[in-house]
Design a protein around this motif. Sequence first.
Motif, PDB file in Angstrom:
ATOM      1  N   ALA A  66      47.158 -17.889 -46.736  1.00  0.00           N
ATOM      2  CA  ALA A  66      47.948 -17.567 -45.551  1.00  0.00           C
ATOM      3  C   ALA A  66      49.385 -18.072 -45.689  1.00  0.00           C
ATOM      4  CB  ALA A  66      47.285 -18.165 -44.309  1.00  0.00           C
ATOM      5  N   ASP A  70      52.888 -15.929 -45.310  1.00  0.00           N
ATOM      6  CA  ASP A  70      54.008 -16.294 -44.432  1.00  0.00           C
ATOM      7  C   ASP A  70      55.313 -16.321 -45.220  1.00  0.00           C
ATOM      8  OD1 ASP A  70      52.932 -16.602 -41.836  1.00  0.00           O
ATOM      9  OD2 ASP A  70      52.044 -18.521 -42.393  1.00  0.00           O
ATOM     10  N   LYS A  93      47.164  -7.362 -46.907  1.00  0.00           N
ATOM     11  CA  LYS A  93      45.991  -7.696 -46.092  1.00  0.00           C
ATOM     12  C   LYS A  93      44.825  -6.752 -46.389  1.00  0.00           C
ATOM     13  CE  LYS A  93      47.860 -10.068 -42.011  1.00  0.00           C
ATOM     14  NZ  LYS A  93      47.948 -10.041 -40.524  1.00  0.00           N
ATOM     15  N   ALA A 111      40.069 -15.501 -42.540  1.00  0.00           N
ATOM     16  CA  ALA A 111      40.402 -15.660 -41.124  1.00  0.00           C
ATOM     17  C   ALA A 111      41.842 -16.131 -40.953  1.00  0.00           C
ATOM     18  CB  ALA A 111      39.434 -16.642 -40.468  1.00  0.00           C
ATOM     19  N   LEU A 112      42.284 -17.051 -41.815  1.00  0.00           N
ATOM     20  CA  LEU A 112      43.663 -17.539 -41.745  1.00  0.00           C
ATOM     21  C   LEU A 112      44.655 -16.442 -42.123  1.00  0.00           C
ATOM     22  CD1 LEU A 112      43.197 -21.099 -43.300  1.00  0.00           C
ATOM     23  CD2 LEU A 112      43.658 -20.541 -40.902  1.00  0.00           C
ATOM     24  N   GLY A 114      44.273 -13.321 -41.621  1.00  0.00           N
ATOM     25  CA  GLY A 114      44.354 -12.393 -40.496  1.00  0.00           C
ATOM     26  C   GLY A 114      45.291 -12.852 -39.401  1.00  0.00           C
ATOM     27  N   GLN A 115      45.609 -14.141 -39.369  1.00  0.00           N
ATOM     28  CA  GLN A 115      46.489 -14.684 -38.336  1.00  0.00           C
ATOM     29  C   GLN A 115      47.970 -14.612 -38.708  1.00  0.00           C
ATOM     30  OE1 GLN A 115      45.164 -18.633 -37.238  1.00  0.00           O
ATOM     31  NE2 GLN A 115      43.025 -17.987 -37.106  1.00  0.00           N
ATOM     32  N   ARG A 117      51.443 -13.283 -38.928  1.00  0.00           N
ATOM     33  CA  ARG A 117      52.063 -12.335 -38.014  1.00  0.00           C
ATOM     34  C   ARG A 117      52.989 -11.356 -38.722  1.00  0.00           C
ATOM     35  NH1 ARG A 117      53.577 -15.773 -32.536  1.00  0.00           N
ATOM     36  NH2 ARG A 117      51.448 -16.474 -32.072  1.00  0.00           N
TER      37      ARG A 117
END
Length: 321
Positions: A66, A70, A93, A111-112, A114-115, A117
């Motif tokens: 993740a 970012d 993704k 899961a991370l 998917g967060q 932005r």
Amino acid sequence: MMAEQIAVRTTVDLAKDPGGHPVLAYLASLRSPQSQGAMVAALERVLRVVGADTGVLDFPWQGTRAADLDALVNKLARRYAPGTVNLCLAAVKGVLRKCWELDLLGAKEWALVGQVRRDARSPKRGRALDQDGIDALMATCDPATPAGLRDGALLVLLLANLRRSEALALQSADVDLDTGQLDVRRGKGGKSRTAFVLNGGRDWLRSWATLRGPTPGPFITALSTNGKDLAIRSIEPHRVNGIVRAHATAAKLGPLTPHDLRRTYATILLQRAADPMVVASLMGHASLDTTRLYDLRGEDGKVAAAGLMHVPGPAERGGAK
């Protein structure tokens, strides 16, 4: 065949069995060759930005975390528009989802991921021509030359709301010169729809079709370097941008893209009080929210709409003369 054509342009051979490869599995899940090609190009852009010296199939995507995503979004945002940034993020993704499904990425890491932005900057909305602009643009196409007829027909298709890829994928059999109906069989996301070209636009298509001849194949074809001889093969997508830019320059219209002509279509139809639901259907939009992004009427449109509401003035009161 379509997979081989994409492989030539993107260096990824989609004819391979996806097997346990996350990239091939992701691309195989997409519904159209256009989507596959766009996502391969997005992944290739990501590799260029991060400085990777491997190809799309050789890069260890399963090692992406993740924090890496970012950082990628930030790097991309310094060089590209929000739409491009978010396309690249969606491509990565999509591959990472397949890594998770293939047990190459843990559930916690997925899961991370998917967060992470999207790029939330407001996208540039492009521009729309008014009727004078359309007239000036078409006046730069010389119907006495093969290049002028071909370019005129191409501009008509773009002004009939076809995306660049749709205009190039349109086959001669998809064009009904009697009714002006266009059968768009290779739309975005693999969707099909019907568009229409009437009045002077249909005359451009008829004139080009007469010169082009009845040979099956793409309706918009390439020309030889002398601009006179036809070749029944599609032109390269980037050439469409160049054609639109050249005619916009000749018409002194300033910067203009193929998609601006699609925006022009939506804006003018809405200006002329076309039913928004019909406009959305013609453009292949499932939601009016998407069509609204193409509406560039601005404050003038609001003023015109407000003027439809009539309140009697003092001199118009009942019985007043």
